[in-house]
Design a protein around this motif. Structure first.
Motif, PDB file in Angstrom:
ATOM      1  N   SER A 131       0.813  -1.223   0.000  1.00 31.31           N
ATOM      2  CA  SER A 131       0.000   0.000   0.000  1.00 31.31           C
ATOM      3  C   SER A 131       0.843   1.269   0.000  1.00 31.31           C
ATOM      4  O   SER A 131       0.288   2.368   0.066  1.00 31.31           O
ATOM      5  CB  SER A 131      -0.920  -0.002   1.228  1.00 31.31           C
ATOM      6  N   LEU A 138       0.572   4.529   9.022  1.00 31.59           N
ATOM      7  CA  LEU A 138      -0.573   3.796   9.563  1.00 31.59           C
ATOM      8  C   LEU A 138      -0.953   4.328  10.930  1.00 31.59           C
ATOM      9  O   LEU A 138      -2.135   4.588  11.200  1.00 31.59           O
ATOM     10  CB  LEU A 138      -0.244   2.306   9.656  1.00 31.59           C
ATOM     11  N   ARG A 141      -2.793   7.642  10.739  1.00 34.43           N
ATOM     12  CA  ARG A 141      -4.188   7.482  10.322  1.00 34.43           C
ATOM     13  C   ARG A 141      -5.038   6.907  11.455  1.00 34.43           C
ATOM     14  O   ARG A 141      -6.203   7.280  11.616  1.00 34.43           O
ATOM     15  CB  ARG A 141      -4.275   6.578   9.087  1.00 34.43           C
ATOM     16  N   ALA A 156      -8.782  -3.494  10.020  1.00 38.47           N
ATOM     17  CA  ALA A 156      -8.577  -2.170   9.417  1.00 38.47           C
ATOM     18  C   ALA A 156      -8.239  -2.391   7.948  1.00 38.47           C
ATOM     19  O   ALA A 156      -7.339  -3.173   7.622  1.00 38.47           O
ATOM     20  CB  ALA A 156      -7.466  -1.395  10.120  1.00 38.47           C
ATOM     21  N   TYR A 157      -8.978  -1.700   7.067  1.00 37.13           N
ATOM     22  CA  TYR A 157      -8.809  -1.871   5.625  1.00 37.13           C
ATOM     23  C   TYR A 157      -8.410  -0.553   4.979  1.00 37.13           C
ATOM     24  O   TYR A 157      -8.983   0.503   5.293  1.00 37.13           O
ATOM     25  CB  TYR A 157     -10.100  -2.382   4.984  1.00 37.13           C
ATOM     26  N   PHE A 158      -7.442  -0.629   4.096  1.00 35.42           N
ATOM     27  CA  PHE A 158      -7.033   0.513   3.284  1.00 35.42           C
ATOM     28  C   PHE A 158      -7.856   0.450   2.005  1.00 35.42           C
ATOM     29  O   PHE A 158      -7.651  -0.420   1.166  1.00 35.42           O
ATOM     30  CB  PHE A 158      -5.534   0.428   2.983  1.00 35.42           C
ATOM     31  N   ASN A 163      -8.954   5.938   1.823  1.00 37.79           N
ATOM     32  CA  ASN A 163      -9.422   6.080   3.203  1.00 37.79           C
ATOM     33  C   ASN A 163      -9.148   4.802   3.993  1.00 37.79           C
ATOM     34  O   ASN A 163      -8.983   3.722   3.424  1.00 37.79           O
ATOM     35  CB  ASN A 163     -10.918   6.406   3.234  1.00 37.79           C
ATOM     36  N   LEU A 164      -9.114   4.926   5.318  1.00 36.90           N
ATOM     37  CA  LEU A 164      -8.903   3.794   6.205  1.00 36.90           C
ATOM     38  C   LEU A 164     -10.212   3.477   6.919  1.00 36.90           C
ATOM     39  O   LEU A 164     -10.784   4.333   7.595  1.00 36.90           O
ATOM     40  CB  LEU A 164      -7.806   4.122   7.225  1.00 36.90           C
TER      41      LEU A 164
END
Length: 248
Positions: A131, A138, A141, A156-158, A163-164
């Motif tokens: 990513s 990270l 964010r 937690a997904y990028f 957006n996170l």
């Protein structure tokens, strides 16, 4: 072949260049035409905000800006040529948008796929690399989302738009690796690997939490940064709630 000699602080050249003063009126006309044409075309591209631009939309914005800029004040650039270029950019956008809707392969190629960064308080180092994110990126964010330590996070997904997305534990929050205070301001204390330790510890490389009762083990991630005490509330003072996880 050398060009004409440049005279420093030639106010005629600085303010008007070689064009006659009446060309300024033409610039007003050109700007009005391109502005209205661009506004009409943008009405056709959709209403997503600038903070939600996908890769395709970012390319569209750059292409539109490049095609719209030159005809505003370059007399050798015809307006019709610029208007055609702008129309083609929007046409390509509409074609690609339809292909994205109809084909999952095209959508994946154009917009990418979400990436899982954190699972049960442990972040994936290879996923961060894919990513183009660092550990500090990270953590920054996560702090924006109000996360104090990694144990709070189930997933937690990028996302594709940058957006996170975070899913937290709904009940009791397990201890984890602290992300506050920012490590640049207050680095976490590293446990001495030569001394026996008791309780829950967190890997400084991936956030994995282990219960130890002796010398510190190696982490499954293969990291070399060491371990720190896992915490449920990194911001609790010495007299507040238990700062580190219960060692019992």
């Amino acid at each position: 072949m050398s060009g004409p000699e440049i005279i420093p602080f030639d106010w005629q050249r600085i303010w008007l260049g070689d064009a006659p003063p009446l060309f300024m009126l033409e610039i007003v006309f050109r700007t009005a035409v391109i502005f209205l044409w661009l506004l009409l075309l943008l009405r056709m591209t959709g209403k997503r905000g600038l903070t939600q631009l996908s890769a395709l939309e970012l390319v569209i914005v750059i292409a539109l800006g490049s095609a719209a800029g030159d005809p505003l004040f370059y007399p050798e650039v015809p307006l019709l040529h610029a208007m055609l270029a702008l129309a083609l950019v929007v046409a390509f956008q509409r074609i690609l948008t339809r292909l994205v809707v109809r084909s999952e392969r095209v959508e994946t190629f154009v917009e990418g796929v979400p990436v899982e960064l954190v699972r049960d308080g442990v972040f994936d180092l290879s996923a961060l690399h894919r990513s183009n994110l660092s550990r500090d990126d990270l953590f920054e964010r996560l702090r924006v989302e109000g996360v104090a330590q990694l144990g709070e996070i189930r997933r937690a997904y990028f996302e594709q738009d940058g957006n996170l997305t975070i899913f937290r534990h709904s009940g009791d929050v397990p201890p984890g690796l602290a992300v506050v205070p920012p490590w640049d301001l207050e680095p976490p204390s590293v446990l001495d690997p030569d001394l026996p330790q008791q309780g829950l510890v967190a890997c400084l490389d991936c956030g994995r939490v282990e219960r130890v009762g002796g010398l510190l083990p190696g982490c499954a991630c293969g990291g070399t940064s060491g371990w720190t005490a896992a915490t449920t509330d990194p911001l609790a003072g010495p007299e507040g709630p238990a700062r580190f996880a219960d060692s019992a």
